[in-house]
Design a protein around this motif. Structure first.
Motif, mmCIF file in Angstrom:
data_model
loop_
_atom_site.group_PDB
_atom_site.id
_atom_site.type_symbol
_atom_site.label_atom_id
_atom_site.label_comp_id
_atom_site.label_asym_id
_atom_site.label_seq_id
_atom_site.Cartn_x
_atom_site.Cartn_y
_atom_site.Cartn_z
ATOM 1 N N TRP A 32 0.689 -1.300 0.017
ATOM 2 C CA TRP A 32 0.187 0.002 0.047
ATOM 3 C C TRP A 32 0.841 1.231 -0.002
ATOM 4 O O TRP A 32 0.622 2.104 -0.987
ATOM 5 N N GLU A 33 2.060 1.119 0.642
ATOM 6 C CA GLU A 33 2.622 2.617 0.886
ATOM 7 C C GLU A 33 3.630 2.672 -0.293
ATOM 8 O O GLU A 33 3.504 3.711 -0.867
ATOM 9 N N ALA A 34 3.827 1.467 -0.938
ATOM 10 C CA ALA A 34 4.871 1.359 -2.358
ATOM 11 C C ALA A 34 3.937 1.946 -3.512
ATOM 12 O O ALA A 34 4.366 3.044 -4.250
ATOM 13 N N THR A 35 2.470 1.575 -3.500
ATOM 14 C CA THR A 35 1.815 2.049 -4.610
ATOM 15 C C THR A 35 1.418 3.193 -4.384
ATOM 16 O O THR A 35 1.408 4.128 -5.604
ATOM 17 N N SER A 36 1.044 3.854 -3.298
ATOM 18 C CA SER A 36 0.823 5.360 -2.875
ATOM 19 C C SER A 36 1.863 6.303 -3.295
ATOM 20 O O SER A 36 1.663 7.258 -3.978
ATOM 21 N N ALA A 37 3.345 5.809 -2.994
ATOM 22 C CA ALA A 37 4.363 6.687 -3.373
ATOM 23 C C ALA A 37 4.707 6.653 -4.787
ATOM 24 O O ALA A 37 4.950 7.656 -5.495
ATOM 25 N N LEU A 38 4.609 5.469 -5.470
ATOM 26 C CA LEU A 38 4.663 5.621 -7.037
ATOM 27 C C LEU A 38 3.647 6.428 -7.714
ATOM 28 O O LEU A 38 4.143 6.851 -8.547
ATOM 29 N N ARG A 39 2.370 6.389 -7.059
ATOM 30 C CA ARG A 39 1.294 7.306 -7.788
ATOM 31 C C ARG A 39 1.673 8.737 -7.586
ATOM 32 O O ARG A 39 1.311 9.792 -8.283
ATOM 33 N N ARG A 40 2.232 9.082 -6.493
ATOM 34 C CA ARG A 40 2.283 10.482 -5.835
ATOM 35 C C ARG A 40 3.617 11.147 -6.181
ATOM 36 O O ARG A 40 3.731 12.487 -6.719
ATOM 37 N N ASP A 41 4.817 10.260 -6.335
ATOM 38 C CA ASP A 41 6.009 11.026 -6.617
ATOM 39 C C ASP A 41 6.619 10.242 -7.813
ATOM 40 O O ASP A 41 6.362 9.107 -8.126
ATOM 41 N N GLY A 42 7.727 10.945 -8.595
ATOM 42 C CA GLY A 42 8.364 10.424 -9.399
ATOM 43 C C GLY A 42 9.870 10.007 -8.950
ATOM 44 O O GLY A 42 10.447 10.790 -7.993
ATOM 45 N N PHE A 43 10.382 8.763 -9.248
ATOM 46 C CA PHE A 43 11.385 8.168 -8.924
ATOM 47 C C PHE A 43 12.572 7.770 -10.092
ATOM 48 O O PHE A 43 11.983 7.559 -11.120
ATOM 49 N N SER A 44 13.603 8.232 -9.793
ATOM 50 C CA SER A 44 14.770 7.677 -10.689
ATOM 51 C C SER A 44 14.906 6.118 -10.851
ATOM 52 O O SER A 44 15.599 5.697 -11.686
ATOM 53 N N LEU A 45 15.157 5.728 -9.509
ATOM 54 C CA LEU A 45 15.458 4.358 -9.306
ATOM 55 C C LEU A 45 14.505 3.799 -8.328
ATOM 56 O O LEU A 45 14.054 4.412 -7.162
ATOM 57 N N ILE A 46 14.143 2.593 -8.575
ATOM 58 C CA ILE A 46 13.103 1.950 -7.648
ATOM 59 C C ILE A 46 13.999 0.694 -6.988
ATOM 60 O O ILE A 46 14.183 -0.195 -8.029
ATOM 61 N N ILE A 47 14.139 0.332 -5.956
ATOM 62 C CA ILE A 47 14.726 -0.615 -5.112
ATOM 63 C C ILE A 47 13.843 -1.456 -4.434
ATOM 64 O O ILE A 47 12.967 -1.068 -3.640
ATOM 65 N N ILE A 48 13.819 -2.700 -4.899
ATOM 66 C CA ILE A 48 12.602 -3.741 -4.085
ATOM 67 C C ILE A 48 13.656 -4.763 -3.499
ATOM 68 O O ILE A 48 14.225 -5.548 -4.260
ATOM 69 N N GLY A 49 13.488 -4.986 -2.246
ATOM 70 C CA GLY A 49 13.970 -6.056 -1.509
ATOM 71 C C GLY A 49 13.249 -7.566 -1.710
ATOM 72 O O GLY A 49 11.959 -7.555 -1.665
ATOM 73 N N LEU A 50 14.267 -8.706 -1.750
ATOM 74 C CA LEU A 50 13.578 -9.874 -1.673
ATOM 75 C C LEU A 50 12.461 -10.164 -0.597
ATOM 76 O O LEU A 50 11.640 -11.146 -0.805
ATOM 77 N N HIS A 51 12.719 -9.582 0.505
ATOM 78 C CA HIS A 51 11.955 -9.798 1.663
ATOM 79 C C HIS A 51 10.913 -8.759 1.968
ATOM 80 O O HIS A 51 10.068 -8.747 2.990
ATOM 81 N N PHE A 52 10.765 -7.800 0.956
ATOM 82 C CA PHE A 52 9.611 -6.646 1.177
ATOM 83 C C PHE A 52 8.416 -7.283 1.528
ATOM 84 O O PHE A 52 7.884 -7.994 0.637
ATOM 85 N N ASP A 53 7.886 -6.742 2.541
ATOM 86 C CA ASP A 53 6.135 -6.919 2.613
ATOM 87 C C ASP A 53 5.993 -8.569 2.629
ATOM 88 O O ASP A 53 4.990 -9.131 1.912
ATOM 89 N N GLU A 54 6.634 -9.261 3.444
ATOM 90 C CA GLU A 54 6.467 -10.680 3.538
ATOM 91 C C GLU A 54 6.822 -11.292 1.954
ATOM 92 O O GLU A 54 5.845 -12.122 1.305
ATOM 93 N N SER A 55 7.827 -10.893 1.548
ATOM 94 C CA SER A 55 8.268 -11.377 0.194
ATOM 95 C C SER A 55 7.320 -11.192 -1.080
ATOM 96 O O SER A 55 7.144 -11.956 -1.853
ATOM 97 N N ARG A 56 7.069 -9.619 -1.070
ATOM 98 C CA ARG A 56 6.292 -9.491 -2.231
ATOM 99 C C ARG A 56 7.214 -8.714 -3.258
ATOM 100 O O ARG A 56 6.380 -8.063 -4.140
ATOM 101 N N MET A 57 8.179 -9.217 -3.314
ATOM 102 C CA MET A 57 9.189 -8.272 -4.534
ATOM 103 C C MET A 57 8.579 -8.457 -5.766
ATOM 104 O O MET A 57 8.481 -7.716 -6.493
ATOM 105 N N PHE A 58 8.318 -9.760 -6.395
ATOM 106 C CA PHE A 58 7.715 -10.084 -7.595
ATOM 107 C C PHE A 58 6.605 -9.379 -7.862
ATOM 108 O O PHE A 58 6.305 -8.726 -8.922
#
Length: 135
Positions: A32-58
Motif C-alpha cells: 500500500w505504501e509503495a503503490t501510494s508513493a509511486l502514484r504520488r512521486d517520481g523516482f529515478s530508481l526503484i529498489i525492491i528487497g527480496l523480503h519486502f512486505d512478506e516477500s512481495r518483491m515480484f
C-alpha cells in the motif's frame, strides 16, 4: 541527487544508506505504501528487497512495470539479509527478476564478495536515471 524509492524491510535501511548516501531515499514497508508513493512521486530508481512486505518483491516489480510512467525506469531488486541462500536460488531469482522487466538482482549482503561493486552500480543507476546492467 536522485529520488529513490526503497521497498524493503527496516533491517536493510542502513545498507541502502551506505550504498546511496548522496540520494534522497524514500523507504516504504508495504504494498500500500509503495503503490501510494509511486502514484504520488517520481523516482529515478526503484529498489525492491527480496523480503519486502512478506516477500512481495515480484508482485511490486510487476505493478511497477504496469505503470506507463515507470515502463523505462530502473528497477533493481536486492537481497541483503544475512541468510544462507544457495547460489542456484540466487541465479533463479535473478532470471525471474529480468524476465519480469527488472534491471538487475544484486546481492547486498556484507559478506558478498561484490558488495562495494554492487553499491557502486546502484549509485550509477540512481545518478544516471537510466536502466544499466551491473558489470
Amino acid at each position: 541527487m536522485a529520488k529513490v524509492l526503497v521497498a524493503d524491510v527496516p533491517e536493510m535501511d542502513g545498507r541502502i544508506r551506505e550504498c546511496l548516501p548522496e540520494h534522497e531515499l524514500v523507504f516504504v514497508r508495504s504494498m500500500w505504501e509503495a503503490t501510494s508513493a509511486l502514484r504520488r512521486d517520481g523516482f529515478s530508481l526503484i529498489i525492491i528487497g527480496l523480503h519486502f512486505d512478506e516477500s512481495r518483491m515480484f508482485e511490486l516489480l510487476t505493478y511497477v512495470r504496469s505503470l506507463p510512467v515507470y515502463k523505462d525506469a530502473a528497477v533493481v531488486c536486492v537481497q541483503g539479509l544475512e541468510l544462507v541462500v544457495p547460489d542456484a536460488v540466487m541465479r533463479t531469482v535473478d532470471m525471474a527478476v529480468k524476465a519480469l522487466g527488472g534491471t538487475a538482482f544484486v546481492d547486498l549482503r556484507h559478506e558478498a564478495l561484490e558488495f562495494r561493486r554492487q553499491c557502486d552500480f546502484l549509485d550509477r543507476v540512481a545518478s544516471e536515471g537510466s536502466p544499466l546492467r551491473p558489470n
